[in-house]
Design an enzyme around this catalytic site. Structure first.
Site, PDB file in Angstrom:
ATOM      1  CB  CYS A 120      -0.929  -0.096   1.042  1.00 11.50           C
ATOM      2  SG  CYS A 120      -2.419   0.977   0.802  1.00 11.50           S
ATOM      3  CG  HIS A 152      -3.086  -3.870   3.815  1.00  7.40           C
ATOM      4  ND1 HIS A 152      -1.860  -3.387   4.482  1.00  7.40           N
ATOM      5  CD2 HIS A 152      -3.753  -3.000   3.417  1.00  7.40           C
ATOM      6  CE1 HIS A 152      -1.952  -2.023   4.613  1.00  7.40           C
ATOM      7  NE2 HIS A 152      -2.955  -1.647   3.831  1.00  7.40           N
ATOM      8  CD  GLU A 205      -0.412  -6.538   5.523  1.00 10.14           C
ATOM      9  OE1 GLU A 205      -0.276  -6.739   4.086  1.00 10.14           O
ATOM     10  OE2 GLU A 205      -0.672  -5.450   6.027  1.00 10.14           O
TER      11      GLU A 205
HETATM   12  N1  GLN Z   1      -2.187   6.456   2.885  1.00  2.30           N
HETATM   13  C1  GLN Z   1      -2.246   5.613   2.055  1.00  2.30           C
HETATM   14  C2  GLN Z   1      -3.616   5.826   1.288  1.00  2.30           C
HETATM   15  O1  GLN Z   1      -4.516   6.064   2.096  1.00  2.30           O
HETATM   16  C3  GLN Z   1      -1.699   4.408   1.921  1.00  2.30           C
HETATM   17  C4  GLN Z   1      -2.467   3.440   3.041  1.00  2.30           C
HETATM   18  C5  GLN Z   1      -2.057   2.243   3.229  1.00  2.30           C
HETATM   19  O2  GLN Z   1      -0.742   1.979   3.355  1.00  2.30           O
HETATM   20  N2  GLN Z   1      -2.699   1.192   4.193  1.00  2.30           N
HETATM   21  O3  GLN Z   1      -3.939   5.497   0.395  1.00  2.30           O
END
Ligand code: GLN
Length: 596
Positions: free
Chosen positions: A398, A518, A520
């Protein structure tokens, strides 16, 4: 419906989440269908606005609920999918009761903690306990209810009262209370002290609850005389006093329970003794032992903002462990504070700067986890540049993918001020922009592969799409995709529209993968997330040696099945940044677990 309630006393951070999940795993192994409810007594309605420094990582469920790590443990231990309703917080209960009050649902009555809040808690538990979480039709047979926090906390009082009423109402053989407590050793002769547990059981009784089992955290197994003393003073039979002593890794806990016949005690209390089968946990035991025997290390630098907070990256750590067991490597994690890599730190604290760069350069692979806000972003950009230029395997999750885009735009496209509008709203080159929907994209979403000729598609087992969990607000600016692609970035996965970029790779790099989701959160012991398997395999020099070439080893796109470890190998689960070997998830009584 049968209920097993797990409470915890003396200090927080005893691992009652692991204890509750392990009880679930053991009952499942006995042939029962088990579900789980976690009670977090705080006022937040969920973990959405909570910083990882408060209560550890924010875990995301398929339905988009943002919850604490105990639901994560339970999903991983039982390989099930939970929903937001499996998590009760004081905030949710109060909101529910206050909404009903506004609708006139209390018919003119004065609304009070007892009976209205306590009734709402019990109704919630009884409603959710009936919903299956294992993907099969029909009701679960047992519901494990874990009460977070420590006995005596003001926040948990209404929940204690509700559980006390619940135990009173429950018919015989329907309610079993397991109290997780601490038996510390404080003097030099090594005597195990029972007083904290005695006091904690007394508090429990004052609140109207009587423990059926005591599960005692201790460094070593409880001595016989200690069990006798606890039995006498707490009025719990000694076959119901279980040692939760230190073990090399958390996957040993279910067998620790079975070895002490904990399942027989619980099933006896629940009146299920004759219905069930002897629990068999061969796969678990195999993974637990394999993890202990791993010898050849693989060092991964995790470059993040909360590297000093235990549990802030728990699912990332677990996913790396799942993958390292499959790759037969002993995972060594170097936690690198992202801001220490920055040039400002070089001026202010040269030692920290040097240490952080030493860790990064000593690593076999680099992982940049997700995050919000600009803290540490500069350091993450330097880390990703280092990994890209030096062919070091990189997995960006992300925010980790977003910093890879920023770095690429700046270094390769020469757009010096390129940035995400999250960090610089007026940037001339906005390579990441807020998604037009603006609200947070959270929960399971489908990513479609554009090509099968890429590492991620092969790791996922050449499937056309994959569902993974998201939690983000920003996306790659569609107007800059063409420019990034012509300079060598391959966007190999998108959402269903084809316009939103979800996975990037640098095809010439040994392993450079960035994802907007994500992975994970869906990794499981024995079924590691394929992208983590890719990172660990690439960092161990194994990626070309077989992981990609043997799709037969890939089970349902969930990753290769565990291989047998050569006998005689030694070493253990993982080592932390200081090189000290530790158990997982704070199952040690000393150090981090107590400090939590
Ligand atoms: N802050 C970034 C977004 O909102 C990444 C979010 C994250 O890493 N979960 O897109």
């Amino acid at each position: 419906m049968k209920y097993v309630v797990v409470t915890s006393g003396v200090v927080s951070g005893l691992g009652n989440g692991v204890a509750a999940s392990s009880i679930g795993a053991v009952l499942k192994a006995c042939g029962l269908r088990v579900t789980f409810i976690e009670i977090d007594p705080y006022l937040n309605t969920d973990s959405r606005t909570m910083s990882p420094s408060e209560d550890g990582e924010v875990f995301v469920l398929d339905d988009g609920s943002e919850v604490g790590i105990d639901l994560a443990n339970y999903e991983r231990f039982l390989d099930v999918e939970l929903t937001g309703d499996n998590n009760i917080t004081a905030g949710k209960i109060y909101q529910h009761v206050l909404d009903k009050e506004r609708r006139g649902g209390y018919l003119g009555k004065t609304v009070q903690v007892i009976p209205h809040i306590t009734d709402a808690i019990q109704e919630w538990i009884e409603r959710v306990a009936l919903i299956p979480v294992d993907g099969r039709e029909g009701r679960p047979e047992v519901c494990i209810v874990e009460l977070g926090g420590t006995i005596g906390d003001i926040e948990s009082r209404p929940f204690m009262e509700a559980l006390s009423q619940f135990s009173y109402r429950a018919e015989d053989n329907n309610f079993c209370l397991v109290h997780v407590s601490l038996v510390p050793v404080i003097d030099i002769v090594g005597e195990q002290k029972t007083k904290p547990t005695q006091c904690s059981v007394q508090s429990l009784r004052e609140l109207g609850l009587k423990p059926n089992l005591l599960a005692c955290r201790s460094t070593t197994p409880l001595n016989k005389n200690v069990k006798e003393k606890l039995s006498q003073s707490c009025h719990v039979p000694d076959n119901c006093i279980i040692s939760l002593n230190n073990v090399p890794n958390i996957w040993h806990v279910p067998s620790l329970l079975i070895d002490q016949k904990c399942h027989e005690a619980i099933l006896g209390i629940l009146g299920l003794a004759r219905l069930t089968v002897e629990p068999k946990l061969y796969v678990w035991m195999d993974i637990a032992r394999t993890c202990d025997q791993l010898h050849a290390p693989v060092r991964i630098a995790v470059v993040g903002k909360y590297t000093n907070v235990s549990n802030a990256y728990q699912s990332i750590l677990e996913a790396m462990l799942h993958a390292s067991v499959v790759c037969q490597r002993r995972l060594v994690v170097d936690w690198v504070p992202a801001s220490d890599l920055d040039i400002e730190t070089a001026n202010e604290s040269p030692d920290l700067h040097e240490k952080a760069w030493g860790l990064l350069k000593g690593a076999d692979g680099v992982l940049a986890p997700g995050g919000f806000g600009h803290g540490g972003v500069g350091g993450k950009i330097l880390a990703v540049k280092y990994a890209r230029e030096n062919n070091v395997p990189y997995l960006g999750i992300c925010l980790g993918m977003q910093v890879a885009i920023i770095e690429f735009a700046r270094s390769v496209l020469g757009l010096k001020d390129a940035n995400s509008t999250e960090f610089d709203a007026g940037t001339r080159y906005p390579c990441l922009i807020e998604m037009p929907e603006v609200t947070m994209c959270v929960g399971s979403r489908r990513t479609f592969f554009r090509t099968m000729d890429c590492k991620s598609a092969k790791l996922y087992g050449s499937v056309n799409y994959r569902d993974e969990r998201h939690r983000r607000r920003y996306e790659v600016n569609p107007d800059m995709v063409g420019e990034l692609e012509s300079a060598g970035v391959e966007f190999v996965g998108t959402d269903e529209t084809g316009d939103r970029m979800e996975i990037l790779e640098l095809p010439w790099h040994p392993y450079f993968v960035g994802v907007q989701f994500h992975p994970e959160f869906r990794s499981r012991p024995g079924k590691p997330s394929p992208l983590f398997t890719g990172l660990i395999a690439a960092s161990s020099g194994l990626l070309d040696a077989g992981v990609l070439q043997s799709p037969a080893g890939l089970e349902n796109g969930n990753g290769p099945v565990p291989m047998k470890v050569a006998s005689g190998a030694s070493g253990s689960g993982y080592a932390n940044a200081s090189g000290l070997e530790e158990g997982l998830l704070g199952l040690h009584v000393s150090g981090a677990a107590l400090a939590h």
